[in-house]
Design a protein around this motif. Structure first.
Motif, PDB file in Angstrom:
ATOM      1  N   TYR A 118     -78.682  39.789  48.492  1.00 37.42           N
ATOM      2  CA  TYR A 118     -77.662  38.993  47.803  1.00 37.42           C
ATOM      3  C   TYR A 118     -78.331  37.992  46.854  1.00 37.42           C
ATOM      4  O   TYR A 118     -77.931  37.868  45.682  1.00 37.42           O
ATOM      5  CB  TYR A 118     -76.780  38.270  48.825  1.00 37.42           C
ATOM      6  N   ALA A 121     -79.784  39.775  43.850  1.00 34.52           N
ATOM      7  CA  ALA A 121     -78.740  40.216  42.931  1.00 34.52           C
ATOM      8  C   ALA A 121     -78.190  39.045  42.115  1.00 34.52           C
ATOM      9  O   ALA A 121     -77.927  39.193  40.914  1.00 34.52           O
ATOM     10  CB  ALA A 121     -77.612  40.904  43.703  1.00 34.52           C
ATOM     11  N   ARG A 122     -78.029  37.884  42.725  1.00 39.52           N
ATOM     12  CA  ARG A 122     -77.542  36.708  41.993  1.00 39.52           C
ATOM     13  C   ARG A 122     -78.560  36.274  40.946  1.00 39.52           C
ATOM     14  O   ARG A 122     -78.207  35.856  39.851  1.00 39.52           O
ATOM     15  CB  ARG A 122     -77.239  35.545  42.943  1.00 39.52           C
ATOM     16  N   ARG A 123     -79.839  36.340  41.286  1.00 38.92           N
ATOM     17  CA  ARG A 123     -80.885  35.974  40.318  1.00 38.92           C
ATOM     18  C   ARG A 123     -80.857  36.934  39.133  1.00 38.92           C
ATOM     19  O   ARG A 123     -80.920  36.503  37.973  1.00 38.92           O
ATOM     20  CB  ARG A 123     -82.256  35.970  40.969  1.00 38.92           C
ATOM     21  N   THR A 124     -80.742  38.219  39.395  1.00 37.08           N
ATOM     22  CA  THR A 124     -80.676  39.217  38.319  1.00 37.08           C
ATOM     23  C   THR A 124     -79.460  38.958  37.437  1.00 37.08           C
ATOM     24  O   THR A 124     -79.553  38.977  36.204  1.00 37.08           O
ATOM     25  CB  THR A 124     -80.637  40.638  38.912  1.00 37.08           C
ATOM     26  N   GLU A 125     -78.325  38.704  38.061  1.00 37.80           N
ATOM     27  CA  GLU A 125     -77.099  38.411  37.316  1.00 37.80           C
ATOM     28  C   GLU A 125     -77.281  37.180  36.427  1.00 37.80           C
ATOM     29  O   GLU A 125     -76.903  37.189  35.248  1.00 37.80           O
ATOM     30  CB  GLU A 125     -75.954  38.193  38.302  1.00 37.80           C
ATOM     31  N   ALA A 126     -77.874  36.131  36.967  1.00 38.02           N
ATOM     32  CA  ALA A 126     -78.107  34.909  36.197  1.00 38.02           C
ATOM     33  C   ALA A 126     -79.046  35.173  35.022  1.00 38.02           C
ATOM     34  O   ALA A 126     -78.784  34.726  33.896  1.00 38.02           O
ATOM     35  CB  ALA A 126     -78.680  33.820  37.110  1.00 38.02           C
ATOM     36  N   GLU A 127     -80.117  35.899  35.270  1.00 38.46           N
ATOM     37  CA  GLU A 127     -81.071  36.192  34.201  1.00 38.46           C
ATOM     38  C   GLU A 127     -80.421  37.012  33.092  1.00 38.46           C
ATOM     39  O   GLU A 127     -80.721  36.824  31.912  1.00 38.46           O
ATOM     40  CB  GLU A 127     -82.295  36.902  34.762  1.00 38.46           C
ATOM     41  N   GLU A 128     -79.511  37.915  33.454  1.00 38.88           N
ATOM     42  CA  GLU A 128     -78.789  38.702  32.442  1.00 38.88           C
ATOM     43  C   GLU A 128     -77.898  37.827  31.569  1.00 38.88           C
ATOM     44  O   GLU A 128     -77.609  38.170  30.424  1.00 38.88           O
ATOM     45  CB  GLU A 128     -77.967  39.803  33.120  1.00 38.88           C
ATOM     46  N   LEU A 129     -77.500  36.674  32.093  1.00 38.62           N
ATOM     47  CA  LEU A 129     -76.697  35.722  31.320  1.00 38.62           C
ATOM     48  C   LEU A 129     -77.573  34.737  30.537  1.00 38.62           C
ATOM     49  O   LEU A 129     -77.061  33.861  29.859  1.00 38.62           O
ATOM     50  CB  LEU A 129     -75.765  34.938  32.253  1.00 38.62           C
ATOM     51  N   ASP A 141     -66.519  31.269  30.419  1.00 37.80           N
ATOM     52  CA  ASP A 141     -67.202  32.507  30.026  1.00 37.80           C
ATOM     53  C   ASP A 141     -67.733  32.472  28.595  1.00 37.80           C
ATOM     54  O   ASP A 141     -68.012  33.508  28.012  1.00 37.80           O
ATOM     55  CB  ASP A 141     -66.283  33.730  30.199  1.00 37.80           C
TER      56      ASP A 141
END
Length: 171
Positions: A118, A121-129, A141
C-alpha cells in the motif's frame, strides 16, 4: 495519503548532512523557524534522517482500527515537538498506547511489512502526480502546493477554485 519521503534511508537512519546539502538545510531551517514562529510553534529539525516506513506502517495500522487521528497527532508531536525518533519501535509502542492502538498488533504489522504494498503504491501514485516532497496538497485536481507554505498561499489557491475565505479562527 502516506508518502515515504526517503525510502533509501536505512533502518538506522543517516546523518542529515550526508543526504542533504548544507545550503539546502540552512534554507529549510530558516523557513521552518520563520513559519513556526509566525504561529507560535517550535519545530525541531533532527540531525539524523529517519526511515519513516515504521511510522507510516503504524499510522496505517491505527487507521484500520479507527485510531488514525489520535496516532497521527502522537507521531507529529513526538517527532516535531519532542524530537523523538519515530522509526524506533519502542517510541512507536509508547505512541500507540497513548493513541489507544493495539500495541502488539501494530508491532506485528510493522514486522511483517503488512502495509508495504500500500505504501509503495501511494508513493508511485504521488510521483506520477509530480510529488516529491512533503507536505503536498492537491487542490481541486488542478493545483499542487508542495512543501511547508504560508497560509496566504493556500488562501490564494482556494480563491482560484472558488472557495470563499473562512471567517474567524480555524477550528
Amino acid at each position: 495519503m502516506p508518502f515515504e519521503l526517503h525510502p533509501e534511508i536505512p533502518p538506522e537512519g543517516r546523518p542529515r548532512d550526508e543526504v542533504l546539502p548544507a545550503a539546502y538545510m540552512a534554507r529549510a531551517q530558516e523557513g521552518v523557524n520563520r513559519m513556526g514562529a509566525a504561529v507560535g510553534l517550535h519545530l525541531a529539525l533532527h540531525e539524523r534522517l529517519i526511515n519513516s516506513r515504521p511510522a507510516l506502517q503504524a499510522a496505517e495500522f491505527a487507521r484500520e482500527q479507527g485510531r488514525f487521528d489520535a496516532m497521527h497527532r502522537e507521531l507529529l508531536k513526538a517527532y516535531w515537538d519532542d524530537g523523538k525518533d519515530v522509526s524506533d519501535i519502542a517510541v512507536l509502542r509508547e505512541l500507540a498506547a497513548r493513541a489507544g492502538v493495539d500495541v502488539a498488533g501494530m508491532e506485528a504489522a510493522i514486522a511483517a511489512d503488512r502495509f508495504g504494498d500500500y505504501l509503495d503504491a501511494r508513493r508511485t501514485e504521488a510521483e506520477e502526480l509530480g510529488i516529491n516532497g512533503i507536505p503536498a496538497h492537491v487542490i481541486a485536481d488542478r493545483y499542487l502546493v508542495m512543501g511547508a507554505q504560508p497560509y496566504d498561499l493556500f488562501e490564494r489557491v482556494m480563491a482560484k477554485v472558488g472557495v470563499a475565505r473562512r471567517s474567524g479562527p480555524a477550528a
